[in-house]
Design a protein around this motif. Sequence first.
Motif, short mmCIF file in Angstrom:
data_model
loop_
_atom_site.label_atom_id
_atom_site.label_comp_id
_atom_site.label_asym_id
_atom_site.label_seq_id
_atom_site.Cartn_x
_atom_site.Cartn_y
_atom_site.Cartn_z
N LEU A 157 0.83 -1.21 0.00
CA LEU A 157 0.00 0.00 0.00
C LEU A 157 0.86 1.25 0.00
O LEU A 157 0.59 2.21 -0.74
N ILE A 158 1.91 1.25 0.80
CA ILE A 158 2.79 2.41 0.86
C ILE A 158 3.46 2.65 -0.48
O ILE A 158 3.49 3.77 -1.00
N SER A 159 3.97 1.59 -1.09
CA SER A 159 4.63 1.71 -2.39
C SER A 159 3.66 2.20 -3.46
O SER A 159 3.99 3.05 -4.29
N LEU A 160 2.44 1.66 -3.42
CA LEU A 160 1.45 2.04 -4.43
C LEU A 160 1.08 3.51 -4.33
O LEU A 160 1.02 4.22 -5.34
N LEU A 161 0.82 3.99 -3.12
CA LEU A 161 0.43 5.38 -2.94
C LEU A 161 1.56 6.34 -3.29
O LEU A 161 1.31 7.48 -3.67
N GLN A 162 2.79 5.87 -3.14
CA GLN A 162 3.95 6.68 -3.51
C GLN A 162 4.23 6.66 -5.00
O GLN A 162 5.05 7.41 -5.50
N GLY A 163 3.57 5.73 -5.71
CA GLY A 163 3.83 5.59 -7.13
C GLY A 163 5.14 4.91 -7.42
O GLY A 163 5.77 5.10 -8.47
N GLU A 164 5.60 4.08 -6.46
CA GLU A 164 6.87 3.39 -6.60
C GLU A 164 6.65 1.94 -7.02
O GLU A 164 5.54 1.40 -6.91
N VAL A 165 7.72 1.27 -7.46
CA VAL A 165 7.65 -0.13 -7.82
C VAL A 165 7.68 -0.95 -6.55
O VAL A 165 8.49 -0.72 -5.66
N TYR A 166 6.76 -1.89 -6.42
CA TYR A 166 6.67 -2.73 -5.23
C TYR A 166 7.86 -3.67 -5.14
O TYR A 166 8.20 -4.36 -6.09
N VAL A 167 8.52 -3.68 -3.97
CA VAL A 167 9.64 -4.59 -3.73
C VAL A 167 9.45 -5.28 -2.38
O VAL A 167 8.80 -4.74 -1.49
#
Length: 274
Positions: free
Chosen positions: A264-274
């Motif tokens: 969720l954090i990665s998605l809201l930041q617009g980052e690639v999930y790792v």
Amino acid sequence: MYLLKFTIKPTAAMTFRILPSSILNIATYPFVPPTTLSGFLRRLAMMSVGMEIPETSINKDDPPFYTLPRRYIALGAYPSAKALRTVHKTYRKGMREFNHYTFSRLYVEQDKANFQLHTWEYFIAEELTGYIVSKSLQGLEHFKKLEGYGCKLGKEGFAVVEKVSQAIQLRRETVAANPSTIVPMEALLQNGQFVGGCDIYNLYRYKWSDNSDTTSAEEGFLDEKRSLVEGFIPFITAYYPKKVNSAPTIDYFTDGETYIPVFLISLLQGEVYV
């Protein structure tokens, strides 16, 4: 990763409109979406330093956004564990004004009747717990100053921030746990999780501008600067309104009490999930 928890007291029933939706049936999310919490806290931050709440009337050519800076990730607000919560559906049918008299005429001009045809849902919650996370402690001290401030929250409703926690340091773990926030469906499906005991919703996240990252903890937060957001991106999420026995096993940031999905954090930041 650091976490702030907000104790939020609604002053009345609220509506957080589910989109896309019917024009005649206005449905609500049973929680405060991340983008809504972000805008709410940004406005309170501006009020806390003596500024007026910004005007955000519809402007199709250049719509303004006033959100928390990208460094502060709003994860939404949810009914507190033992607090009363429900969704009440009512009807807004009939005339709009109390002094309406057109309906009693022998001849009614259709374009002047001004009927309402809606059904409307209201989310009623005694108390909400909101979550903000950040990779750095820098600037988190400003949120403590929001205690006692309140304003409009969502399409319908008002709320006041009663308490802001101290910063809580989180560790990353892969564990079976009941999530404290929504969980993007992609996180569950990638991990082969059985999706049970949850409700499914369409939600939206910010599409951040490429130059939306700032170095100052106050820039775009305690000033009148418009947020560098270009629009919204839809995503599908699961919400667990109650604890379930078969809790999803995914990556969380946690302190052993609160469980925030890493995805969720990665998605809201617009980052690639790792």
